[in-house]
Design a protein around this motif. Structure first.
Motif, short mmCIF file in Angstrom:
data_model
loop_
_atom_site.label_atom_id
_atom_site.label_comp_id
_atom_site.label_asym_id
_atom_site.label_seq_id
_atom_site.Cartn_x
_atom_site.Cartn_y
_atom_site.Cartn_z
N PHE A 131 66.74 38.65 -10.76
CA PHE A 131 65.37 38.50 -11.22
C PHE A 131 65.43 37.82 -12.58
O PHE A 131 66.11 38.30 -13.48
CB PHE A 131 64.69 39.85 -11.41
N HIS A 132 64.73 36.69 -12.73
CA HIS A 132 64.56 36.06 -14.04
C HIS A 132 63.17 36.44 -14.52
O HIS A 132 62.17 36.02 -13.94
CB HIS A 132 64.71 34.54 -13.94
N TYR A 133 63.14 37.25 -15.57
CA TYR A 133 61.87 37.68 -16.15
C TYR A 133 61.42 36.55 -17.08
O TYR A 133 61.83 36.48 -18.23
CB TYR A 133 62.04 38.99 -16.90
N VAL A 134 60.60 35.66 -16.54
CA VAL A 134 60.24 34.41 -17.23
C VAL A 134 59.50 34.67 -18.53
O VAL A 134 59.76 34.02 -19.54
CB VAL A 134 59.42 33.50 -16.29
N ASN A 135 58.57 35.60 -18.51
CA ASN A 135 57.84 35.93 -19.73
C ASN A 135 57.98 37.43 -19.98
O ASN A 135 57.75 38.24 -19.09
CB ASN A 135 56.38 35.50 -19.65
N VAL A 136 58.41 37.77 -21.16
CA VAL A 136 58.63 39.17 -21.51
C VAL A 136 57.99 39.45 -22.86
O VAL A 136 57.71 38.54 -23.64
CB VAL A 136 60.14 39.54 -21.56
N GLY A 137 57.77 40.72 -23.14
CA GLY A 137 57.24 41.11 -24.44
C GLY A 137 55.96 41.91 -24.32
O GLY A 137 55.34 42.00 -23.26
N LEU A 138 55.58 42.49 -25.44
CA LEU A 138 54.42 43.36 -25.47
C LEU A 138 53.11 42.63 -25.20
O LEU A 138 52.14 43.23 -24.75
CB LEU A 138 54.34 44.07 -26.83
N SER A 139 53.08 41.33 -25.46
CA SER A 139 51.84 40.57 -25.27
C SER A 139 51.61 40.16 -23.81
O SER A 139 50.53 39.68 -23.46
CB SER A 139 51.85 39.32 -26.15
N VAL A 140 52.60 40.35 -22.94
CA VAL A 140 52.47 39.97 -21.53
C VAL A 140 51.73 41.07 -20.78
O VAL A 140 52.21 42.20 -20.69
CB VAL A 140 53.85 39.71 -20.88
N LYS A 141 50.56 40.72 -20.25
CA LYS A 141 49.80 41.68 -19.45
C LYS A 141 50.45 41.81 -18.07
O LYS A 141 51.01 40.85 -17.56
CB LYS A 141 48.36 41.21 -19.33
N GLU A 142 50.34 42.98 -17.47
CA GLU A 142 51.00 43.26 -16.20
C GLU A 142 50.68 42.21 -15.14
O GLU A 142 51.56 41.73 -14.44
CB GLU A 142 50.62 44.65 -15.70
N HIS A 143 49.43 41.82 -15.03
CA HIS A 143 49.03 40.86 -14.00
C HIS A 143 49.47 39.43 -14.32
O HIS A 143 49.37 38.56 -13.47
CB HIS A 143 47.51 40.92 -13.76
N GLU A 144 49.98 39.19 -15.52
CA GLU A 144 50.46 37.87 -15.92
C GLU A 144 51.99 37.76 -15.92
O GLU A 144 52.53 36.70 -16.21
CB GLU A 144 49.95 37.54 -17.33
N ALA A 145 52.67 38.84 -15.59
CA ALA A 145 54.14 38.85 -15.60
C ALA A 145 54.67 37.89 -14.53
O ALA A 145 54.26 37.95 -13.37
CB ALA A 145 54.67 40.26 -15.36
N ILE A 146 55.58 37.02 -14.94
CA ILE A 146 56.18 36.03 -14.02
C ILE A 146 57.65 36.38 -13.84
O ILE A 146 58.39 36.52 -14.82
CB ILE A 146 56.05 34.60 -14.57
N THR A 147 58.06 36.51 -12.57
CA THR A 147 59.45 36.80 -12.25
C THR A 147 59.91 35.84 -11.16
O THR A 147 59.32 35.81 -10.08
CB THR A 147 59.63 38.25 -11.75
N ASP A 148 60.93 35.04 -11.46
CA ASP A 148 61.56 34.21 -10.43
C ASP A 148 62.68 35.03 -9.81
O ASP A 148 63.54 35.55 -10.52
CB ASP A 148 62.11 32.92 -11.03
N VAL A 149 62.65 35.14 -8.49
CA VAL A 149 63.66 35.92 -7.76
C VAL A 149 64.60 34.98 -7.06
O VAL A 149 64.17 34.08 -6.33
CB VAL A 149 62.99 36.88 -6.75
N TYR A 150 65.89 35.17 -7.28
CA TYR A 150 66.95 34.35 -6.67
C TYR A 150 67.72 35.22 -5.70
O TYR A 150 68.27 36.26 -6.06
CB TYR A 150 67.91 33.83 -7.74
N LEU A 151 67.75 34.78 -4.44
CA LEU A 151 68.51 35.45 -3.39
C LEU A 151 69.79 34.63 -3.14
O LEU A 151 69.73 33.55 -2.57
CB LEU A 151 67.68 35.54 -2.11
N PRO A 152 70.95 35.12 -3.61
CA PRO A 152 72.19 34.37 -3.43
C PRO A 152 72.57 34.21 -1.96
O PRO A 152 72.51 35.15 -1.19
CB PRO A 152 73.22 35.22 -4.19
N LEU A 153 72.96 32.99 -1.61
CA LEU A 153 73.27 32.62 -0.22
C LEU A 153 74.71 32.15 -0.09
O LEU A 153 75.32 31.69 -1.06
CB LEU A 153 72.34 31.51 0.25
N LYS A 154 75.24 32.22 1.13
CA LYS A 154 76.58 31.69 1.41
C LYS A 154 76.54 30.18 1.38
O LYS A 154 75.53 29.57 1.64
CB LYS A 154 77.07 32.16 2.77
#
Length: 154
Positions: A131-154
């Protein structure tokens, strides 16, 4: 949900492991955040926040749940009392999807594992979800949180 096949770059990180209840993850993550602040690693474009998710908290016994919280670094971790260690996330071929909203209910991870992967003809490699937590910190509202998810493949 849009899924792209991408190469996750080899990334040196400071890492701390959480094993136990998902409800206590914030206590572990707080140690990494304090270390990050003490070492002035605050620029989110340089020092990116990641989670390596080994287990699915929906289906794993809380005592067996494991995640590593990571921060990309350029230097070394050095001695510390917080249990933070240096490690390397290898270069990986991955499927990537973006989740916007509560990090407690990541729909991209669920979609990648439960829907996209079985229909794709691809296979997982042995590395955990990233999980890449693109935006973090106290100013990030829950509904604005961006997470890029990487599923490693063969």
């Amino acid at each position: 949900m849009e899924v792209s096949i991408v190469t996750f770059p080899e990334t040196k990180v400071a890492s701390i492991t959480h094993i136990g209840s998902p409800e206590q993850e914030h206590e572990t993550a707080r140690k990494l955040i304090e270390w990050k602040i003490q070492n002035r690693l605050l620029d989110q474009d340089i020092y990116r926040s990641y989670g390596l998710h080994y287990t699915d908290p929906r289906t794993t016994d809380p005592l067996q749940h494991r995640v590593e919280f990571c921060l990309s670094i350029e230097g070394t971790v050095g001695e510390n009392g917080a249990g933070i260690v240096e490690r390397l996330i290898p270069r990986l071929r991955c499927a990537r999807a973006r989740d916007v909203g509560s990090r407690a209910n990541n729909q991209a991870a669920k979609y990648l594992v439960e829907e996209w992967l079985p229909a794709s003809g691809e296979e997982r490699c042995g590395f955990p979800l990233i999980f890449h937590y693109v935006n973090v910190g106290l100013s990030v509202k829950e509904h604005e949180a961006i997470t890029d998810v990487y599923l490693p493949l063969k």
